[in-house]
Design an enzyme around this catalytic site. Structure first.
Site, PDB file in Angstrom:
ATOM      1  N   HIS A  15      44.784  45.876  41.510  1.00 27.83           N
ATOM      2  CA  HIS A  15      43.272  46.132  41.495  1.00 27.83           C
ATOM      3  C   HIS A  15      43.139  47.309  40.461  1.00 27.83           C
ATOM      4  CE1 HIS A  15      42.645  44.721  45.531  1.00 27.83           C
ATOM      5  NE2 HIS A  15      41.864  43.963  44.873  1.00 27.83           N
ATOM      6  N   GLY A  70      38.897  51.590  39.946  1.00 29.02           N
ATOM      7  CA  GLY A  70      37.925  52.134  39.147  1.00 29.02           C
ATOM      8  C   GLY A  70      36.524  51.523  39.079  1.00 29.02           C
TER       9      GLY A  70
END
Length: 466
Positions: free
Chosen positions: A219, A404
């Site tokens: 990720h 993020g």
């Protein structure tokens, strides 16, 4: 970075529409959900294997829906878990009378949202089980395997569960085999550079030229350490060593995946495989139907990972079984299997919905509660304005140790919440806050989505409409 998109906010929805159009011979949309299922829907009397997670990982997850693999996939926004509502709708649509197995990587948002969906399905009489994938050796020691992230081992667990379900195994057995595959699977990866969200001009993390991050996540999480770049003959050993450290006694045969993370070319992977093949011989390991290519990607991340699943005859049979999906095909499926339906009662998903009995008329909403509802709407708008202005900073902070996406997810959830609150009309505080909470949880997904949905819903329940 992504160069092909319209509005970054719509990237996942646009992607799903294109996927459904391109592969309509394999899949169709789950009604009312951001999810896909095998064309024709559930098979009566067969366990349905439903996988899912954030987008940005293709072929995972929707690309592996089809005979021999998954029955359906629930799709969240980029690196964000799908909402509980989406997972629930997929489970309800795919129940064929023999139960549902959810399987996905071990991430907080996925765990929370799929658990909430599973509770709803169970309450409706649908037998629903869950198997988390925990194969990333970089994220926790062997003694705490339950804390590990799910990375490319997802695919092996899905393959084993899907093959078992397609041959007619009952839910207890499909679940047990999926857990067995997970326990036998280990993965480790490296990154040469980070990945970039559509519409962004900076990656979630960067690797200095001449270096690489070891032990990354899928990720956009950076690795656990940075080392100098090394040629393929040395990199192969870096990838294999931590996996061999957990090799069970007597294990000889292994399913092997050398996975590209999005920007590393197949030719590069074959160069790496050349050395790995020799290392397998030295270690006394026989690769069984190895896969070299993109299986679980991370947008445009430059890097690769190695996955091993230690096989016994039972797991090897399922790993080797035929499959036919948009992104993965193996062998010939032959004629579709007929599943026994004797003794199966109509499931809640197939029996047809019945009209609920009329509820007692609720007392009228009082003006004080409408005034509180107006305050709630103003608060939600203020939250949206504040978080929108801070979205990039929230994403930057999140990217230090996560994926993020926190700023983007909060904005998406708040947009849905404010819109739902406005659409609630003359409702009181309870009606407005619960509508906002449901919309936030559904549209945002992820950890923040399920938590903020619960917060607003609970606050509305306490305040009431009177």
């Amino acid at each position: 970075m992504a160069h092909v998109y319209n509005d970054p906010v719509d990237f996942k929805d646009d992607m799903v529409e294109g996927f459904l159009s391109a592969y309509s011979r394999y899949v169709e949309r789950v009604p009312g959900a951001s999810a896909v299922m095998r064309r024709g829907g559930p098979q009566r009397g067969k366990v349905s294997v439903i996988i899912g997670g954030g987008s940005g990982h293709y072929p995972a997850f929707c690309g592996t829906v089809g005979p021999g693999l998954a029955d359906g996939a629930v799709i969240g926004d980029i690196f964000t878990s799908p909402s509980a509502e989406q997972a629930y709708r997929a489970g309800r649509a795919l129940e064929g009378g023999a139960g549902v197995l959810f399987s996905f990587g071990n991430y907080a948002g996925d765990v929370l949202n799929f658990a909430a969906a599973s509770e709803r399905l169970t309450a409706e009489g649908i037998d629903c089980r869950t198997v988390l994938v925990t194969d990333d050796v970089a994220s926790a020691p062997l003694a705490e395997q339950h804390k590990r992230r799910g990375v490319v081992g997802d695919f092996v667990v899905f393959k084993v569960a899907g093959a078992a379900a397609d041959r007619g195994d009952p839910l207890d057995r499909v679940e047990a085999l999926a857990r067995k595959a997970n326990a036998a699977t280990v993965s480790f990866g490296v990154a040469f550079d980070g990945c970039t969200f559509p519409g962004r001009d900076q990656p979630l993390f960067s690797v200095q030229p001449g270096f690489m991050d070891v032990g990354l996540g899928i990720h956009g999480e950076p690795g656990i350490r940075t080392v100098a770049w090394m040629p393929a003959r040395e990199l192969a050993g870096i990838l294999l060593e931590p996996l061999l450290a957990e090799k069970p006694a007597g294990a000889v045969r292994a399913a092997v995946i050398l996975n590209g993370l999005g920007a590393t070319k197949y030719e590069e992977l074959f160069v790496l495989w050349q050395t790995l093949a020799g290392l397998f011989i030295e270690a006394g390991i026989e690769p069984v139907l190895p896969e070299v290519g993109e299986i679980v990607t991370s947008l445009d991340m430059a890097g690769c990972s190695l996955t091993l699943t230690w096989l016994d005859p039972e797991l090897e049979e399922l790993w080797s079984a035929p499959a036919d999906t948009p992104a993965f095909r193996r062998g010939s499926m032959g004629a579709p299997r007929s599943f026994a339906t004797e003794g199966l009662s109509d499931s809640p998903a197939t029996a047809g919905d019945t009209e609920p009995s009329p509820a007692a008329a609720a007392p009228p909403v009082g003006e004080p509660s409408r005034a509180a509802a107006r305050t709630a709407r103003l608060a939600l708008r203020a939250m949206l304005e504040t978080v929108t202005a801070a979205a990039d900073e929230l994403g930057r902070i999140d990217a230090v140790a996560g994926d993020g996406d926190h700023g983007v997810g909060m904005v998406r959830g708040l947009r849905a919440a404010t819109s739902a609150a406005d659409d609630a009309g003359q409702a009181g505080a309870k009606g407005v806050l619960q509508a906002a909470g449901a919309a936030w949880a559904d549209k945002a997904g992820g950890t923040s989505g399920v938590l903020w949905g619960a917060i607003l819903t609970a606050a509305g329940a306490v305040l009431g409409d009177q």
